[in-house]
Enzyme design. Sequence first.
Site, PDB file in Angstrom:
ATOM      1  N   TYR A 261      -1.732  -1.082  10.315  1.00 40.78           N
ATOM      2  CA  TYR A 261      -1.795  -1.514   8.914  1.00 40.78           C
ATOM      3  C   TYR A 261      -0.506  -1.106   8.199  1.00 40.78           C
ATOM      4  O   TYR A 261       0.081  -1.875   7.437  1.00 40.78           O
ATOM      5  CB  TYR A 261      -3.016  -0.845   8.279  1.00 40.78           C
ATOM      6  CG  TYR A 261      -3.245  -1.069   6.805  1.00 40.78           C
ATOM      7  CD1 TYR A 261      -3.709  -2.288   6.317  1.00 40.78           C
ATOM      8  CD2 TYR A 261      -3.053  -0.035   5.882  1.00 40.78           C
ATOM      9  CE1 TYR A 261      -3.956  -2.472   4.957  1.00 40.78           C
ATOM     10  CE2 TYR A 261      -3.303  -0.204   4.536  1.00 40.78           C
ATOM     11  CZ  TYR A 261      -3.756  -1.423   4.079  1.00 40.78           C
ATOM     12  OH  TYR A 261      -4.012  -1.598   2.738  1.00 40.78           O
TER      13      TYR A 261
ATOM     14  N   SER B 144       0.878  -1.175   0.000  1.00 41.34           N
ATOM     15  CA  SER B 144       0.000   0.000   0.000  1.00 41.34           C
ATOM     16  C   SER B 144       0.912   1.220   0.000  1.00 41.34           C
ATOM     17  O   SER B 144       2.097   1.106   0.335  1.00 41.34           O
ATOM     18  CB  SER B 144      -0.850  -0.012   1.276  1.00 41.34           C
ATOM     19  OG  SER B 144      -1.501   1.226   1.468  1.00 41.34           O
TER      20      SER B 144
HETATM   21  N1  LIG Z   1      -8.818  -0.518  -1.790  1.00 41.59           N
HETATM   22  C1  LIG Z   1      -7.845   0.286  -1.414  1.00 41.59           C
HETATM   23  O1  LIG Z   1      -7.980   1.524  -1.382  1.00 41.59           O
HETATM   24  C2  LIG Z   1      -6.488  -0.308  -1.073  1.00 41.59           C
HETATM   25  C3  LIG Z   1      -5.370   0.554  -0.998  1.00 41.59           C
HETATM   26  C4  LIG Z   1      -4.128   0.013  -0.695  1.00 41.59           C
HETATM   27  C5  LIG Z   1      -3.995  -1.348  -0.501  1.00 41.59           C
HETATM   28  N2  LIG Z   1      -5.088  -2.157  -0.577  1.00 41.59           N
HETATM   29  C6  LIG Z   1      -4.885  -3.595  -0.386  1.00 41.59           C
HETATM   30  O2  LIG Z   1      -5.562  -4.309  -1.415  1.00 41.59           O
HETATM   31  C7  LIG Z   1      -6.008  -5.572  -0.899  1.00 41.59           C
HETATM   32  C8  LIG Z   1      -7.537  -5.641  -0.912  1.00 41.59           C
HETATM   33  O3  LIG Z   1      -7.991  -5.473  -2.158  1.00 41.59           O
HETATM   34  P1  LIG Z   1      -9.304  -4.711  -2.610  1.00 41.59           P
HETATM   35  O4  LIG Z   1      -9.288  -3.306  -2.191  1.00 41.59           O
HETATM   36  O5  LIG Z   1      -9.332  -5.060  -4.035  1.00 41.59           O
HETATM   37  O6  LIG Z   1     -10.437  -5.394  -1.678  1.00 41.59           O
HETATM   38  P2  LIG Z   1     -11.947  -5.816  -1.863  1.00 41.59           P
HETATM   39  O7  LIG Z   1     -12.654  -5.288  -0.678  1.00 41.59           O
HETATM   40  O8  LIG Z   1     -12.504  -5.453  -3.212  1.00 41.59           O
HETATM   41  O9  LIG Z   1     -11.850  -7.409  -1.810  1.00 41.59           O
HETATM   42  C9  LIG Z   1     -11.296  -8.081  -0.745  1.00 41.59           C
HETATM   43  C10 LIG Z   1     -11.550  -9.568  -0.948  1.00 41.59           C
HETATM   44  O10 LIG Z   1     -10.775 -10.284   0.006  1.00 41.59           O
HETATM   45  C11 LIG Z   1     -11.534 -11.392   0.426  1.00 41.59           C
HETATM   46  N3  LIG Z   1     -11.054 -11.836   1.735  1.00 41.59           N
HETATM   47  C12 LIG Z   1     -11.157 -11.147   2.895  1.00 41.59           C
HETATM   48  N4  LIG Z   1     -10.653 -11.880   3.901  1.00 41.59           N
HETATM   49  C13 LIG Z   1     -10.216 -13.047   3.358  1.00 41.59           C
HETATM   50  C14 LIG Z   1      -9.637 -14.220   3.918  1.00 41.59           C
HETATM   51  N5  LIG Z   1      -9.399 -14.332   5.236  1.00 41.59           N
HETATM   52  N6  LIG Z   1      -9.325 -15.246   3.090  1.00 41.59           N
HETATM   53  C15 LIG Z   1      -9.590 -15.150   1.767  1.00 41.59           C
HETATM   54  N7  LIG Z   1     -10.141 -14.060   1.185  1.00 41.59           N
HETATM   55  C16 LIG Z   1     -10.461 -13.023   1.985  1.00 41.59           C
HETATM   56  C17 LIG Z   1     -12.961 -10.861   0.481  1.00 41.59           C
HETATM   57  O11 LIG Z   1     -13.914 -11.898   0.479  1.00 41.59           O
HETATM   58  C18 LIG Z   1     -13.012  -9.954  -0.737  1.00 41.59           C
HETATM   59  O12 LIG Z   1     -13.523 -10.630  -1.878  1.00 41.59           O
HETATM   60  C19 LIG Z   1      -5.510  -5.649   0.518  1.00 41.59           C
HETATM   61  O13 LIG Z   1      -4.233  -6.248   0.563  1.00 41.59           O
HETATM   62  C20 LIG Z   1      -5.433  -4.180   0.901  1.00 41.59           C
HETATM   63  O14 LIG Z   1      -4.592  -3.971   2.011  1.00 41.59           O
HETATM   64  C21 LIG Z   1      -6.328  -1.663  -0.844  1.00 41.59           C
END
Ligand SMILES: NC(=O)c1ccc[n+]([C@@H]2O[C@H](COP(=O)([O-])OP(=O)(O)OC[C@H]3O[C@@H](n4cnc5c(N)ncnc54)[C@H](O)[C@@H]3O)[C@@H](O)[C@H]2O)c1
Length: 259
Positions: A154, A141
Amino acid sequence: MRMANKIGLVTAAGSGMGRAGAITFAREGAAVAVVDLNKAAAEAVAHDITSAGGRAIALSGDLRDDEFARDIVKQTVKHFGGLDFAWNHVGHPGPSMVEGLDMKEYDQVMDLNVRTVFVTTTVALPELRARGGGALLFTASTSGLSGSTFSPLYSAAKFGIVGMVRSMAKRYGHEGIRINAICPGPTDTPMLRVFVARPDSQLPAGETPETLVTKRGGQNPMHRVAQPQELANAALFLLSDEASFVNGVALAVDGGATA
Ligand SMILES: NC(=O)c1ccc[n+]([C@@H]2O[C@H](COP(=O)([O-])OP(=O)(O)OC[C@H]3O[C@@H](n4cnc5c(N)ncnc54)[C@H](O)[C@@H]3O)[C@@H](O)[C@H]2O)c1
């Protein structure tokens, strides 16, 4: 096709960036294991891929379970015959607080952001080696590149990912295994709304999660949040042979926020 004949897996692929990545890699010729806690979501993404003529399987389970975190590699190899890449995308924003933090929450954040991707990597590496090399991508991130008022814990976890990536890149590069991190800025997914609306985030009066997404998310030179496909495009580059000499990088995809 930029991923022709490659086999890989994407975690947290039922939604957001992971979903966009799985679909993009499959469109570029890869066979993809779509991994997610949400069974219906994983199956829907795999179905989207196969109905468009691509190759995919859905694997559903909780990646906090070490056995499942290992099994996703084994199942991918069993089904498709090997492993060339993995996007270890799963993560969890956790609480914003420091004082009074329940250490169970500390463990949850570290488990889902750091432990699970490490566990998967322990079994992915020998499979990549067996194919003569490959590529791993971890999701950090911008909070893994600079400090964050809203999420010290985080941020610690994501700095950990960047440290892991840089160290493993140095260790395994000689085997043709490239290991990189992608560092999204605020990206338009369900997790962004969870992040800004955490109970201890102290939502300012008159603000809703949606207004905060726009305001906080837009605090970059491009004045907008990212779309999941923009992250998937960067992931495609890092996992494809086009990035054949890119190793140990933590690539910010943040509209210039950390510039
Ligand atoms: N969205 C943002 O603004 C942002 C910014 C920086 C980093 N991130 C990182 O991106 C990643 C998340 O991606 P996103 O934003 O595309 O999320 P999202 O909310 O679209 O999807 C997250 C998915 O993770 C799955 N999940 C949650 N817990 C789980 C578990 N224990 N086992 C298996 N699957 C699980 C959920 O079911 C969901 O489908 C994370 O690593 C997050 O730290 C997100």
